[in-house]
Scaffold this motif. Structure first.
Motif, PDB file in Angstrom:
ATOM      1  N   PHE A  51       6.707   3.618   1.166  1.00 31.04           N
ATOM      2  CA  PHE A  51       5.696   3.473   2.211  1.00 31.04           C
ATOM      3  C   PHE A  51       4.304   3.779   1.678  1.00 31.04           C
ATOM      4  O   PHE A  51       3.339   3.082   1.996  1.00 31.04           O
ATOM      5  N   LEU A  52       4.183   4.829   0.850  1.00 29.99           N
ATOM      6  CA  LEU A  52       2.878   5.232   0.322  1.00 29.99           C
ATOM      7  C   LEU A  52       2.246   4.120  -0.504  1.00 29.99           C
ATOM      8  O   LEU A  52       1.024   4.021  -0.593  1.00 29.99           O
ATOM      9  N   TRP A  53       3.081   3.277  -1.114  1.00 33.61           N
ATOM     10  CA  TRP A  53       2.568   2.145  -1.887  1.00 33.61           C
ATOM     11  C   TRP A  53       1.647   1.278  -1.028  1.00 33.61           C
ATOM     12  O   TRP A  53       0.659   0.728  -1.501  1.00 33.61           O
ATOM     13  N   TYR A  54       1.975   1.172   0.251  1.00 31.40           N
ATOM     14  CA  TYR A  54       1.191   0.342   1.181  1.00 31.40           C
ATOM     15  C   TYR A  54       0.249   1.171   2.046  1.00 31.40           C
ATOM     16  O   TYR A  54      -0.656   0.632   2.662  1.00 31.40           O
ATOM     17  N   ASN A  55       0.475   2.493   2.083  1.00 32.77           N
ATOM     18  CA  ASN A  55      -0.337   3.369   2.918  1.00 32.77           C
ATOM     19  C   ASN A  55      -1.472   4.029   2.142  1.00 32.77           C
ATOM     20  O   ASN A  55      -2.349   4.657   2.719  1.00 32.77           O
ATOM     21  N   ALA A  56      -1.459   3.867   0.802  1.00 33.66           N
ATOM     22  CA  ALA A  56      -2.521   4.454  -0.017  1.00 33.66           C
ATOM     23  C   ALA A  56      -3.861   3.839   0.379  1.00 33.66           C
ATOM     24  O   ALA A  56      -3.929   2.651   0.728  1.00 33.66           O
TER      25      ALA A  56
END
Length: 361
Positions: free
Chosen positions: A254-259
């Motif tokens: 998720f963090l890959w897209y939420n960064a």
């Protein structure tokens, strides 16, 4: 599920790997991570089509949010929960009651968050589901989890509160244990929810707390570790490491897209579910007070809101420029990535302090 391959194996080394919690935890991590990478972009595209205006942005929030975050879709927590649940069901022992308790709480709070997010995007308002309904349903879910926790705990630990560092000390809460467990679970869920206000701010501290509690769950589930560390033995909790590994893998996906700048927000769907999961594991492992240390960032975020509201009602003035406290630093001119990374560092420090309470001899 894959654990049961050992039941049909001839005792070969390969299939015996599935007997080891650490191996299956690694499998859960990579399964959830790959799940996030595979389904992240399609989910974001779907959310964009369904949410024309994205997540509603508070009018009284920082001006930068209105300029940069307007139109960003929410409900990205569905990606984390999908990865987490799939990887847990695939790699964990499904005859373990602790696994089902934490899965039930995660799904339950995720459902509350989903309804809340849906209400926000369909009405184009940040109001969403009423706070009273959210709390009532949350306390019911937490109460059921607390009850089953007392059934699963060893007789010597039922209704007992364990104190960090003072390993031989137990406080008998009696009938107040379930209300206490409800407070921990609901408090954790809503604290993570309050922290989720900047790109990447909530998910990394959640993963740090998950890694810490995962280590604790594994330790208290082993007789040899508990004897060496002077911890209270709770048989079966080691399997929760697999759940936590799936949470971390899904969180990274998720963090890959939420960064920053975020392509999607986790929304209440993710924040309530993940916070509830952390609180539940703290209750199951008898480390509720340690959770207050490990999740200290969430505690501070919550206290900043409580202090702001109470002080404003009494004096008409504000303690912080804006609450939760991460918005206070935004108002003071800190850049969003600066706030996020510094809060990550604080979370990591608190996690190390939490682990230090295990007091290796």
């Amino acid at each position: 599920m894959l654990y049961w391959l050992t039941a049909f194996s001839d005792g070969g080394d390969f299939f015996n790997l599935f007997r080891y919690i650490t191996f299956r935890a690694g499998g859960a991590f990579f399964t959830a991570l790959i799940f996030g990478f595979l389904f992240g972009r399609p989910l974001i595209n779907l959310l964009k089509r369904k949410q024309r205006n994205g997540q509603p942005i508070r009018d009284d929030g920082p001006e930068s949010h209105i300029l940069t975050k307007q139109g960003t879709p929410t409900m990205g927590g569905v990606l984390i929960l999908g990865a987490l649940i799939f990887s847990t069901l695939l790699w964990a022992r499904l005859d373990n009651g602790f696994v089902w308790i934490v899965l039930a709480v995660t799904v339950g709070f995720g459902a509350i968050g989903f309804v809340d997010d849906y209400a926000k995007v369909t009405s184009n308002s940040h109001a969403g589901l009423s706070a009273r309904i959210r709390l009532i349903i949350g306390f019911i879910i937490a109460g059921i989890a607390g009850y089953f926790a007392t059934i699963m705990h060893p007789d010597a630990l039922v209704n007992q509160l364990a104190l960090p560092v003072f390993k031989d000390t137990l406080v008998n809460l009696g009938f107040m244990f379930i209300p206490f467990a409800m407070f921990v679970i609901v408090g954790a869920a809503n604290s993570v929810n309050l922290t989720d206000g900047l790109d990447g701010l909530a998910i990394m501290p959640v993963m740090i707390a998950a890694a810490t509690l995962g280590v604790i769950a594994y330790a208290v589930g082993r007789v040899d570790f508990t004897e060496y560390l002077g911890l209270h033995y709770v048989p079966g909790t080691g399997e929760l490491l697999i759940f936590m590994a799936g949470l971390i893998g899904g969180g990274l996906g998720f963090l890959w897209y939420n960064a920053p700048p975020a392509a999607v927000f986790m929304g209440d769907t993710g924040s309530l579910a993940l916070g509830g999961a952390l609180g539940t594991i703290a209750v199951l492992t008898k480390h509720e007070l340690v959770m207050g240390i490990v999740g200290g960032l969430f505690v501070v975020e919550t206290l900043s809101v409580i202090i702001q509201v109470l002080y404003f009602k009494k004096t008409g003035k504000r303690v912080f420029l804006m609450a939760p406290i991460h918005h206070h630093f935004e108002k003071k001119g800190w850049a969003e990535p600066q706030i996020v990374i510094r809060f990550w560092i604080i979370s990591l420090i608190l996690a190390m302090i939490g682990l230090a309470t295990l007091k290796v001899r």
